[in-house]
Design a protein around this motif. Structure first.
Motif, PDB file in Angstrom:
ATOM      1  N   GLU A 149      71.884-110.255 -31.570  1.00  0.00           N
ATOM      2  CA  GLU A 149      71.379-109.368 -32.615  1.00  0.00           C
ATOM      3  C   GLU A 149      72.521-108.576 -33.244  1.00  0.00           C
ATOM      4  O   GLU A 149      72.546-108.367 -34.467  1.00  0.00           O
ATOM      5  CB  GLU A 149      70.328-108.417 -32.038  1.00  0.00           C
ATOM      6  N   SER A 209      58.993-110.334 -33.425  1.00  0.00           N
ATOM      7  CA  SER A 209      59.971-111.182 -34.095  1.00  0.00           C
ATOM      8  C   SER A 209      59.368-111.846 -35.322  1.00  0.00           C
ATOM      9  O   SER A 209      58.267-112.369 -35.279  1.00  0.00           O
ATOM     10  CB  SER A 209      60.461-112.259 -33.120  1.00  0.00           C
ATOM     11  N   ARG A 210      60.113-111.860 -36.428  1.00  0.00           N
ATOM     12  CA  ARG A 210      59.651-112.568 -37.616  1.00  0.00           C
ATOM     13  C   ARG A 210      59.517-114.049 -37.342  1.00  0.00           C
ATOM     14  O   ARG A 210      58.665-114.726 -37.890  1.00  0.00           O
ATOM     15  CB  ARG A 210      60.654-112.350 -38.773  1.00  0.00           C
ATOM     16  N   THR A 211      60.370-114.557 -36.466  1.00  0.00           N
ATOM     17  CA  THR A 211      60.308-115.973 -36.108  1.00  0.00           C
ATOM     18  C   THR A 211      58.989-116.295 -35.431  1.00  0.00           C
ATOM     19  O   THR A 211      58.329-117.286 -35.742  1.00  0.00           O
ATOM     20  CB  THR A 211      61.471-116.340 -35.173  1.00  0.00           C
ATOM     21  N   ASP A 214      67.428-114.126 -37.831  1.00  0.00           N
ATOM     22  CA  ASP A 214      66.439-113.518 -36.946  1.00  0.00           C
ATOM     23  C   ASP A 214      66.643-114.013 -35.524  1.00  0.00           C
ATOM     24  O   ASP A 214      66.743-115.218 -35.291  1.00  0.00           O
ATOM     25  CB  ASP A 214      65.030-113.880 -37.429  1.00  0.00           C
TER      26      ASP A 214
END
Length: 227
Positions: free
Chosen positions: A87, A35-37, A96
């Motif tokens: 999503e 995850s970008r988070t 995100d």
């Protein structure tokens, strides 16, 4: 060399968190990716605010929201199911969705485009996305919701803190207007304390101006302890 060390440290931190808790599934391909988070939190000022407890404490909020013993069974498969649905709802919007770093909840990260510069009014392009997120919260009622506001480092600390709080409240109020119970929601503003990117660049500041929604499932054990 410094860049290499930072990258190595970030990879090591991700490994410590675990390969499953920091991953999300692409609803179109079925592939898992980091995850970008989660990466942003590791590469920024730390994960403290995400690894901490619910805003305002769990017990009082469970009672206040009236979440009952039927909450049992929500964790696990159903949390994965909600992530997949979120999503799909947010696909192509820049939002995100993934698990929180410790794997006990869902983190939805809304980018800068949610608000105009120095504004707390939610942009039209994000309202439809928030509608879908709100419906997911209604469909999965046995959870508590933290709305967390962040800013870049432009401006004074106090101004940024106030702006982040007002933006979090704006998102919370919108969710309530779409039918999510207010008793389930708490808000907090962190100002510029927790950047996920470099505040010395335009791109970095853009990433830091964000609102995150943390959805924490409540288990039957949580309910029993609360009551």
């Amino acid at each position: 060399m410094k860049t290499k060390n930072i990258l190595t440290s970030s990879i090591a931190a991700i490994a410590l968190i675990g390969t499953t808790t920091a991953c999300v599934t692409d609803p179109n391909t079925g592939e898992r990716h980091i995850s970008r988070t989660a990466i942003g939190g590791i590469g920024g000022a730390g994960l403290g605010y995400l690894l901490g407890g619910l805003v305002g404490g769990k017990t009082a909020r469970i009672v206040g929201a009236g979440i009952g013993a039927a909450a049992g069974g929500y964790v696990g498969y159903r949390m994965d199911e909600q992530i997949r649905e979120l999503e799909e709802v947010t696909a192509g919007t820049g939002v995100d969705v993934g698990q929180t770093p410790n794997g006990d909840g869902i983190l939805v990260n809304f980018p800068e485009v949610t608000f105009a510069v120095d504004s707390t009014t939610i942009s039209p392009q994000m309202r439809t996305t928030l509608d879908g997120v709100a419906q997911s919260m209604i469909d999965y009622p046995n959870s508590l919701i933290d709305v967390m506001g962040h800013t870049d480092s432009t401006g004074s600390d106090q101004y940024n803190l106030d702006l982040s709080r007002r933006r979090a409240e704006s998102v919370a109020n919108y969710l309530v207007s779409r039918g999510v119970a207010r008793a389930r929601i708490e808000t907090i503003g962190y100002g510029e304390q927790y950047p996920v990117a470099d505040n010395t660049t335009v791109s970095g500041r853009s990433q830091n101006r964000r609102v995150e929604i943390r959805i924490t499932p409540i288990t039957e054990a949580d309910v029993e302890q609360a009551y």
